[in-house]
Design a protein around this motif. Structure first.
Motif, short mmCIF file in Angstrom:
data_model
loop_
_atom_site.label_atom_id
_atom_site.label_comp_id
_atom_site.label_asym_id
_atom_site.label_seq_id
_atom_site.Cartn_x
_atom_site.Cartn_y
_atom_site.Cartn_z
N MET A 1 0.85 -1.19 0.00
CA MET A 1 0.00 0.00 0.00
C MET A 1 0.88 1.24 0.00
SD MET A 1 -3.10 1.09 2.59
CE MET A 1 -2.11 0.82 4.08
N THR A 2 0.56 2.19 -0.90
CA THR A 2 1.31 3.44 -0.96
C THR A 2 0.41 4.59 -0.53
OG1 THR A 2 2.69 2.63 -2.77
CG2 THR A 2 2.60 5.02 -2.45
N ILE A 3 0.91 5.38 0.40
CA ILE A 3 0.18 6.53 0.93
C ILE A 3 0.78 7.80 0.36
CG2 ILE A 3 -0.45 7.80 3.01
CD1 ILE A 3 -1.82 5.09 2.77
N THR A 4 -0.08 8.70 -0.11
CA THR A 4 0.38 10.00 -0.59
C THR A 4 0.16 11.05 0.49
OG1 THR A 4 -0.09 9.47 -2.90
CG2 THR A 4 0.04 11.80 -2.33
N ALA A 5 1.22 11.75 0.84
CA ALA A 5 1.14 12.82 1.82
C ALA A 5 1.41 14.15 1.13
CB ALA A 5 2.15 12.60 2.94
N PHE A 6 0.59 15.13 1.42
CA PHE A 6 0.83 16.49 0.95
C PHE A 6 1.76 17.18 1.95
CE2 PHE A 6 -3.20 15.23 -0.86
CZ PHE A 6 -3.13 15.71 -2.16
N LEU A 7 2.73 17.90 1.44
CA LEU A 7 3.69 18.62 2.27
C LEU A 7 3.38 20.11 2.16
CD1 LEU A 7 6.91 16.69 1.17
CD2 LEU A 7 5.23 16.06 2.93
N VAL A 8 3.13 20.72 3.32
CA VAL A 8 2.58 22.08 3.34
C VAL A 8 3.34 22.92 4.36
CG1 VAL A 8 0.49 23.45 3.68
CG2 VAL A 8 0.31 21.12 2.79
N ASN A 9 3.65 24.16 3.98
CA ASN A 9 4.25 25.10 4.91
C ASN A 9 3.17 25.99 5.50
OD1 ASN A 9 6.85 25.20 5.82
ND2 ASN A 9 7.60 26.66 4.30
N SER A 10 2.96 25.92 6.80
CA SER A 10 1.90 26.67 7.46
C SER A 10 2.44 27.92 8.14
CB SER A 10 1.23 25.80 8.53
OG SER A 10 0.57 24.71 7.94
N PHE A 11 1.60 28.94 8.18
CA PHE A 11 1.93 30.24 8.77
C PHE A 11 3.09 30.90 8.03
CE2 PHE A 11 0.11 27.96 12.55
CZ PHE A 11 -1.05 28.71 12.64
N SER A 12 3.13 30.69 6.72
CA SER A 12 4.18 31.32 5.92
C SER A 12 3.93 32.82 5.83
CB SER A 12 4.24 30.69 4.53
OG SER A 12 2.97 30.75 3.90
N ALA A 13 5.00 33.57 5.63
CA ALA A 13 4.92 35.02 5.48
C ALA A 13 5.40 35.36 4.07
CB ALA A 13 5.79 35.71 6.52
N ASN A 14 4.46 35.81 3.22
CA ASN A 14 4.78 36.12 1.82
C ASN A 14 5.42 34.91 1.12
OD1 ASN A 14 3.88 38.84 2.11
ND2 ASN A 14 5.83 39.34 3.11
N ASN A 279 1.49 27.49 2.11
CA ASN A 279 1.83 27.24 0.72
C ASN A 279 2.26 25.79 0.54
OD1 ASN A 279 4.25 28.55 2.12
ND2 ASN A 279 5.25 27.67 0.33
N HIS A 280 1.91 25.25 -0.62
CA HIS A 280 2.14 23.84 -0.94
C HIS A 280 3.61 23.63 -1.30
CE1 HIS A 280 1.09 19.83 -2.35
NE2 HIS A 280 1.64 20.09 -3.52
N LEU A 281 4.23 22.62 -0.68
CA LEU A 281 5.64 22.31 -0.93
C LEU A 281 5.82 21.16 -1.91
CD1 LEU A 281 7.03 22.50 2.71
CD2 LEU A 281 7.26 24.23 0.93
N GLY A 282 4.88 20.22 -1.92
CA GLY A 282 5.01 19.06 -2.78
C GLY A 282 4.27 17.88 -2.20
N ILE A 283 4.56 16.69 -2.70
CA ILE A 283 3.96 15.47 -2.16
C ILE A 283 5.05 14.45 -1.89
CG2 ILE A 283 1.73 15.83 -3.31
CD1 ILE A 283 2.57 13.71 -5.33
N GLN A 284 4.73 13.49 -1.03
CA GLN A 284 5.65 12.40 -0.72
C GLN A 284 4.85 11.10 -0.70
OE1 GLN A 284 8.03 13.05 2.79
NE2 GLN A 284 8.72 10.93 2.92
N ASN A 285 5.32 10.11 -1.42
CA ASN A 285 4.67 8.80 -1.43
C ASN A 285 5.41 7.88 -0.47
OD1 ASN A 285 2.67 9.36 -3.43
ND2 ASN A 285 4.27 9.27 -4.99
N ILE A 286 4.63 7.21 0.39
CA ILE A 286 5.20 6.37 1.44
C ILE A 286 4.64 4.96 1.30
CG2 ILE A 286 5.35 6.03 3.94
CD1 ILE A 286 4.65 9.29 3.74
N ALA A 287 5.49 3.99 1.21
CA ALA A 287 5.06 2.60 1.11
C ALA A 287 4.92 2.00 2.49
CB ALA A 287 6.08 1.79 0.29
N LEU A 288 3.77 1.39 2.75
CA LEU A 288 3.53 0.72 4.03
C LEU A 288 3.62 -0.79 3.85
CD1 LEU A 288 0.55 2.73 5.58
CD2 LEU A 288 2.96 2.83 6.21
#
Length: 288
Positions: A1-14, A279-288
């Motif tokens: 099983m592969t899980i997709t995680a969204f990578l996000v930077n929170s409380f970014s300034a500009n 702002n969105h940084l990318g995604i990471q796929n993780i194999a379980l």
């Protein structure tokens, strides 16, 4: 099983700075052990897992690299920024179920996320010499502020510590001793702050340390910002409505901006809001 995680930077300034979080959608069938494995693989301070809920919009759980925690502000912001960016939610008001309770979240047209936090609980206080050795500052330095050291929770219990202007960046944490202290007193960590000059657009600069849950230092902490806003409303800006803007992460080279509002009446605080952008940084796929 592969899980997709969204990578996000929170409380970014500009679109810079901020605090990264992982977001996993459709997490209904994941076990807690699998969630912890995913959080460790991502390696951020927190990863949020979004599941369906029969009564409110979503159920959200939060994992550090070592354990589950009841709530995480910057990961909540990451969740709703992701749902908005992916076209799964429109601007509006939503409710998430967390271990800290049912909490509302508002998505603005411009993508700003504002989170309701649990109403504050004031859980006690410490003497200056209780914290001075843990922070690498003299007891007399902490006493210069004239402000108390309180334990406050609006989702997670934090020790709120004021330091004189110019001393925030001089803090040097004893991680082992702080972890032991936090475990002994059933708190998550320390949220230290220094007040900014009156003409500044910022209310305070902050640093957050929670080595007990695998976070030596964090560049933006939503839950502790709510606690700090309640602290300031109680001890510094004593009025029924307060709006603050905090900076955090400067010492880590990734300054973040966090807004916080506290509404009170004769009975006490009745609403705590914390908000910001992501702002969105990318995604990471993780194999379980």
């Amino acid at each position: 099983m592969t899980i997709t995680a969204f990578l996000v930077n929170s409380f970014s300034a500009n679109n810079s700075g901020g605090n990264p979080a992982g977001v996993v959608l459709n997490a209904d069938k994941l076990t807690n052990a699998e969630k912890l494995t995913i959080a460790k693989e991502i390696g951020y301070s927190e990863t949020a897992f979004v599941a369906q809920d029969h009564e409110v919009d979503f159920a959200v759980s939060f994992f550090t690299t070592t354990e589950e925690v009841d709530f995480c502000g910057h990961a909540t912001l990451a969740v709703f920024a992701t749902l908005f960016e992916q076209g799964l939610l429109k601007p509006g008001y939503y409710t998430q179920r967390t271990k800290a309770g049912l909490l509302g979240v508002t998505i603005a047209e411009d993508g700003q996320i504002t989170m309701e936090q649990a109403l504050p609980k004031y859980l006690g206080n410490f003497a200056y010499d209780d914290l001075s050795g843990l922070l690498g500052l003299d007891e007399t330095t902490l006493a210069e502020t004239g402000l108390p050291i309180d334990v406050i929770t609006t989702g997670l219990p934090d020790i709120i510590v004021a330091v004189p202007n110019g001393y925030l960046d001089k803090i040097v944490i004893d991680e082992a001793a702080l972890s032991e202290f936090c475990q002994q007193h059933n708190v998550i960590g320390v949220h230290a702050f220094e007040l900014c000059e009156e003409q500044s657009e910022l209310t305070a600069s902050c640093r957050n340390f929670a080595p007990l849950v695998g976070i030596p230092e964090e560049s933006a902490t939503g839950s502790a910002s709510g606690a700090l806003a309640c602290y300031l409303s109680k001890h510094v800006f004593v009025q029924q409505e307060n709006h603050f803007k905090f900076e955090q992460g400067r010492a880590m080279g990734c300054s973040s901006h966090i807004s916080a509002s506290v509404y009170s009446d004769e009975q006490g605080v009745y609403k705590v809001l914390v908000g910001g952008y992501a702002n969105h940084l990318g995604i990471q796929n993780i194999a379980l």
